[in-house]
Design a protein around this motif. Structure first.
Motif, PDB file in Angstrom:
ATOM      1  N   ARG A   1       0.857  -1.192   0.090  1.00 13.41           N
ATOM      2  CA  ARG A   1      -0.040   0.068  -0.041  1.00 13.41           C
ATOM      3  C   ARG A   1       1.025   1.230  -0.076  1.00 13.41           C
ATOM      4  O   ARG A   1       0.517   2.228  -0.849  1.00 13.41           O
ATOM      5  N   LYS A   2       1.920   1.476   0.658  1.00 15.69           N
ATOM      6  CA  LYS A   2       2.794   2.399   0.895  1.00 15.69           C
ATOM      7  C   LYS A   2       4.140   2.433   0.132  1.00 15.69           C
ATOM      8  O   LYS A   2       4.592   3.171  -0.556  1.00 15.69           O
ATOM      9  N   THR A   3       4.826   1.377   0.524  1.00 15.02           N
ATOM     10  CA  THR A   3       6.333   1.167   0.172  1.00 15.02           C
ATOM     11  C   THR A   3       6.370   1.270  -1.391  1.00 15.02           C
ATOM     12  O   THR A   3       7.141   1.866  -2.227  1.00 15.02           O
ATOM     13  N   LEU A   4       5.549   0.250  -2.220  1.00  9.78           N
ATOM     14  CA  LEU A   4       5.542   0.239  -3.494  1.00  9.78           C
ATOM     15  C   LEU A   4       4.970   1.279  -4.162  1.00  9.78           C
ATOM     16  O   LEU A   4       5.301   1.731  -5.443  1.00  9.78           O
ATOM     17  N   ARG A   5       4.065   2.163  -3.536  1.00  5.74           N
ATOM     18  CA  ARG A   5       3.533   3.368  -4.159  1.00  5.74           C
ATOM     19  C   ARG A   5       4.423   4.294  -4.302  1.00  5.74           C
ATOM     20  O   ARG A   5       4.923   5.089  -5.360  1.00  5.74           O
ATOM     21  N   LEU A   6       5.334   4.447  -3.294  1.00  4.31           N
ATOM     22  CA  LEU A   6       6.499   5.359  -3.006  1.00  4.31           C
ATOM     23  C   LEU A   6       7.679   5.043  -4.152  1.00  4.31           C
ATOM     24  O   LEU A   6       8.274   6.007  -4.976  1.00  4.31           O
ATOM     25  N   VAL A   7       7.755   3.774  -4.339  1.00  8.65           N
ATOM     26  CA  VAL A   7       8.731   3.278  -5.360  1.00  8.65           C
ATOM     27  C   VAL A   7       8.103   3.914  -6.826  1.00  8.65           C
ATOM     28  O   VAL A   7       9.051   4.444  -7.559  1.00  8.65           O
ATOM     29  N   ALA A   8       6.891   3.746  -6.959  1.00  9.47           N
ATOM     30  CA  ALA A   8       6.398   4.099  -8.411  1.00  9.47           C
ATOM     31  C   ALA A   8       6.363   5.538  -8.473  1.00  9.47           C
ATOM     32  O   ALA A   8       6.716   6.063  -9.640  1.00  9.47           O
ATOM     33  N   GLN A   9       6.391   6.377  -7.411  1.00  6.90           N
ATOM     34  CA  GLN A   9       6.388   7.783  -7.665  1.00  6.90           C
ATOM     35  C   GLN A   9       7.633   8.536  -7.690  1.00  6.90           C
ATOM     36  O   GLN A   9       8.071   9.341  -8.216  1.00  6.90           O
ATOM     37  N   TYR A  10       8.634   7.781  -6.819  1.00  5.20           N
ATOM     38  CA  TYR A  10      10.017   8.524  -6.757  1.00  5.20           C
ATOM     39  C   TYR A  10      11.406   7.746  -7.233  1.00  5.20           C
ATOM     40  O   TYR A  10      12.175   8.465  -7.448  1.00  5.20           O
ATOM     41  N   ALA A  11      11.152   6.360  -7.200  1.00  2.00           N
ATOM     42  CA  ALA A  11      12.587   5.800  -7.164  1.00  2.00           C
ATOM     43  C   ALA A  11      12.912   5.170  -8.572  1.00  2.00           C
ATOM     44  O   ALA A  11      12.354   5.052  -9.585  1.00  2.00           O
ATOM     45  N   ASP A  12      14.398   5.031  -8.799  1.00  2.00           N
ATOM     46  CA  ASP A  12      15.002   4.257  -9.938  1.00  2.00           C
ATOM     47  C   ASP A  12      14.872   2.829  -9.723  1.00  2.00           C
ATOM     48  O   ASP A  12      14.865   2.102 -10.829  1.00  2.00           O
ATOM     49  N   ALA A  13      14.653   2.304  -8.391  1.00  2.00           N
ATOM     50  CA  ALA A  13      14.611   0.825  -8.215  1.00  2.00           C
ATOM     51  C   ALA A  13      13.904   0.507  -7.103  1.00  2.00           C
ATOM     52  O   ALA A  13      13.808   1.162  -6.126  1.00  2.00           O
ATOM     53  N   CYS A  14      13.492  -0.581  -7.144  1.00  2.00           N
ATOM     54  CA  CYS A  14      12.711  -1.458  -5.995  1.00  2.00           C
ATOM     55  C   CYS A  14      13.490  -2.653  -5.533  1.00  2.00           C
ATOM     56  O   CYS A  14      14.666  -2.880  -6.383  1.00  2.00           O
ATOM     57  N   ASN A  15      13.637  -2.980  -4.264  1.00  2.00           N
ATOM     58  CA  ASN A  15      14.532  -4.251  -3.773  1.00  2.00           C
ATOM     59  C   ASN A  15      13.330  -4.947  -2.998  1.00  2.00           C
ATOM     60  O   ASN A  15      12.879  -4.545  -2.208  1.00  2.00           O
ATOM     61  N   LEU A  16      13.021  -6.390  -3.534  1.00  4.37           N
ATOM     62  CA  LEU A  16      12.314  -7.331  -2.741  1.00  4.37           C
ATOM     63  C   LEU A  16      12.946  -8.516  -2.506  1.00  4.37           C
ATOM     64  O   LEU A  16      13.892  -8.780  -2.938  1.00  4.37           O
ATOM     65  N   SER A  17      12.425  -8.837  -1.276  1.00  2.67           N
ATOM     66  CA  SER A  17      13.077 -10.279  -0.777  1.00  2.67           C
ATOM     67  C   SER A  17      12.779 -11.271  -1.989  1.00  2.67           C
ATOM     68  O   SER A  17      11.602 -11.626  -2.340  1.00  2.67           O
ATOM     69  N   GLY A  18      13.815 -12.099  -2.251  1.00  6.58           N
ATOM     70  CA  GLY A  18      13.526 -13.235  -3.302  1.00  6.58           C
ATOM     71  C   GLY A  18      12.740 -14.236  -2.704  1.00  6.58           C
ATOM     72  O   GLY A  18      11.931 -15.069  -3.455  1.00  6.58           O
ATOM     73  N   ALA A  19      12.370 -14.476  -1.491  1.00  9.58           N
ATOM     74  CA  ALA A  19      11.669 -15.487  -0.782  1.00  9.58           C
ATOM     75  C   ALA A  19      10.050 -14.745  -0.910  1.00  9.58           C
ATOM     76  O   ALA A  19       9.033 -15.948  -0.626  1.00  9.58           O
ATOM     77  N   GLN A  20       9.631 -13.637  -1.256  1.00 11.06           N
ATOM     78  CA  GLN A  20       8.278 -13.269  -1.293  1.00 11.06           C
ATOM     79  C   GLN A  20       7.599 -13.614  -2.747  1.00 11.06           C
ATOM     80  O   GLN A  20       8.422 -14.543  -3.501  1.00 11.06           O
ATOM     81  N   ASP A  21       6.339 -13.490  -2.598  1.00  8.63           N
ATOM     82  CA  ASP A  21       5.763 -13.840  -4.005  1.00  8.63           C
ATOM     83  C   ASP A  21       6.014 -12.653  -5.094  1.00  8.63           C
ATOM     84  O   ASP A  21       5.210 -11.706  -5.071  1.00  8.63           O
ATOM     85  N   VAL A  22       7.086 -12.740  -5.564  1.00 11.77           N
ATOM     86  CA  VAL A  22       7.740 -11.538  -6.487  1.00 11.77           C
ATOM     87  C   VAL A  22       6.788 -11.215  -7.644  1.00 11.77           C
ATOM     88  O   VAL A  22       6.490  -9.977  -7.835  1.00 11.77           O
ATOM     89  N   ALA A  23       5.947 -12.299  -8.038  1.00 17.48           N
ATOM     90  CA  ALA A  23       5.436 -11.880  -9.117  1.00 17.48           C
ATOM     91  C   ALA A  23       4.257 -10.931  -8.871  1.00 17.48           C
ATOM     92  O   ALA A  23       3.798  -9.928  -9.465  1.00 17.48           O
ATOM     93  N   HIS A  24       3.558 -11.418  -7.703  1.00 24.42           N
ATOM     94  CA  HIS A  24       2.351 -10.651  -7.029  1.00 24.42           C
ATOM     95  C   HIS A  24       2.984  -9.210  -6.924  1.00 24.42           C
ATOM     96  O   HIS A  24       2.355  -8.224  -7.242  1.00 24.42           O
ATOM     97  N   LYS A  25       3.979  -9.108  -6.310  1.00 23.41           N
ATOM     98  CA  LYS A  25       4.730  -7.786  -6.148  1.00 23.41           C
ATOM     99  C   LYS A  25       4.998  -6.858  -7.049  1.00 23.41           C
ATOM    100  O   LYS A  25       4.529  -5.641  -7.089  1.00 23.41           O
ATOM    101  N   LEU A  26       5.220  -7.440  -8.210  1.00 23.19           N
ATOM    102  CA  LEU A  26       5.570  -6.604  -9.367  1.00 23.19           C
ATOM    103  C   LEU A  26       4.283  -6.116  -9.932  1.00 23.19           C
ATOM    104  O   LEU A  26       4.161  -5.110 -10.631  1.00 23.19           O
ATOM    105  N   ASP A  27       3.369  -7.060  -9.934  1.00 22.48           N
ATOM    106  CA  ASP A  27       1.870  -6.673 -10.278  1.00 22.48           C
ATOM    107  C   ASP A  27       1.342  -5.545  -9.667  1.00 22.48           C
ATOM    108  O   ASP A  27       0.784  -4.639 -10.230  1.00 22.48           O
ATOM    109  N   VAL A  28       1.663  -5.614  -8.258  1.00 23.64           N
ATOM    110  CA  VAL A  28       1.248  -4.384  -7.457  1.00 23.64           C
ATOM    111  C   VAL A  28       2.063  -3.136  -7.872  1.00 23.64           C
ATOM    112  O   VAL A  28       1.349  -1.956  -8.032  1.00 23.64           O
TER     113      VAL A  28
END
Length: 296
Positions: free
Chosen positions: A197-224
């Motif tokens: 809700r917050k972190t990935l929104r800030l990535v979209a708004q400001y960042a050059d890059a995101c960083n996710l734990s490889g143990a997460q459901d990364v496909a879902h996180k990237l869809d978000v």
């Protein structure tokens, strides 16, 4: 600003994330051991080197009283012993430094390294460490207000503007920053974390890059993340997707290569690898380079 790929046979850049300094050389030889480690990593073709921004060792990596180095002093040391690698924290806790001091520290290292130092940042989480050292640890909503203000202050200071800044938390009268960063329009900016809700929104708004734990459901996180990019009018492809994975003494080249393959197929172009319980740092470098060679 998006970091241009240096290019490898697999298309996957490798980052050495140094999270465990408990090595067989002992704490009194940490300086020479770290210098040797980062020189070896760079010579082996590892493109990125990062450190944690913590003051105590983290649960899951080692006891709290195991060796831990302050991040920005360590980045300065690493910058002096390398020539090409991208350097940054993975990631700075926003509560640890005033935003203007943080922007100035990153700018200073960016200048002195010839443009190789960037900023990795997140909302912070380690309450026990903060309370233990007397650092403020506000509620999560306040930390995210600080995070957005800090990102905006850094970007304003890196832009050359000297105008006042009036944010939700911080208020600056003049954002003078001289000398400016070598990297233009600004140093590499990564926001770490998978909060949808917050972190990935800030990535979209400001960042050059995101960083996710490889143990997460990364496909879902990237869809978000893609959805947030649509909401703010940002091109999803302009954001670099990076992941982080861990290795242990029992990890094999085949296992690491399989993880890199999985993440590459999911759309990640860089993976930062940290080690737990490997007391000979050269073993980590060998494991990464052998895994890349296997993929090639």
């Amino acid at each position: 600003m998006r970091r241009a790929s240096i290019g490898t046979e697999t298309g996957m850049e490798l980052g050495l994330h140094i999270a465990d300094f408990t090595w067989s050389t002992g704490p009194d030889r940490l300086g020479p051991a770290l210098a040797r480690h980062v020189r070896n990593a760079e010579a082996a073709g590892i493109e990125r080197i990062t450190v944690m921004d913590h003051f105590w060792q983290l649960p899951g990596i080692g006891p709290e009283d195991h060796e831990m180095l302050e991040a920005y002093a360590t980045l300065g040391f690493i910058a002096a012993h390398t020539e090409k690698a991208l350097l940054h924290t993975l990631v700075t806790g926003v509560i640890y430094r005033h935003p203007s001091l943080l922007a100035k520290a990153v700018t200073t290292l960016n200048v002195l390294s010839g443009g190789r130092v960037g900023l990795g940042i997140g909302a912070a989480w380690n309450e026990q460490e903060s309370r233990g050292l007397g650092l403020p640890f506000p509620p999560v909503a306040e930390r995210f207000r600080q995070l957005e203000d800090t990102i905006r202050i850094c970007l304003q200071m890196w832009s050359g503007s000297e105008e006042p800044f009036d944010g939700a938390v911080f208020h600056l009268e003049r954002t003078l920053n001289s000398p400016q960063s070598v990297s233009r329009p600004h140093p590499y900016l990564m926001i770490g974390g998978g909060g949808e809700r917050k972190t990935l929104r800030l990535v979209a708004q400001y960042a050059d890059a995101c960083n996710l734990s490889g143990a997460q459901d990364v496909a879902h996180k990237l869809d978000v993340l893609r959805g947030h990019c649509d909401d703010v009018g940002r091109d999803y492809d302009d954001i670099e997707k990076t992941a982080m994975i861990g290795v242990r003494p029992s990890s094999t080249v085949d296992e690491v290569a399989a993880e890199l393959t999985r993440l590459g197929e999911a759309g990640f172009t860089a993976t930062y690898v940290f080690s737990v319980g490997i007391t000979e740092p050269e073993r980590v470098v060998e494991l990464l380079t052998d895994a890349r060679r296997k993929l090639a």
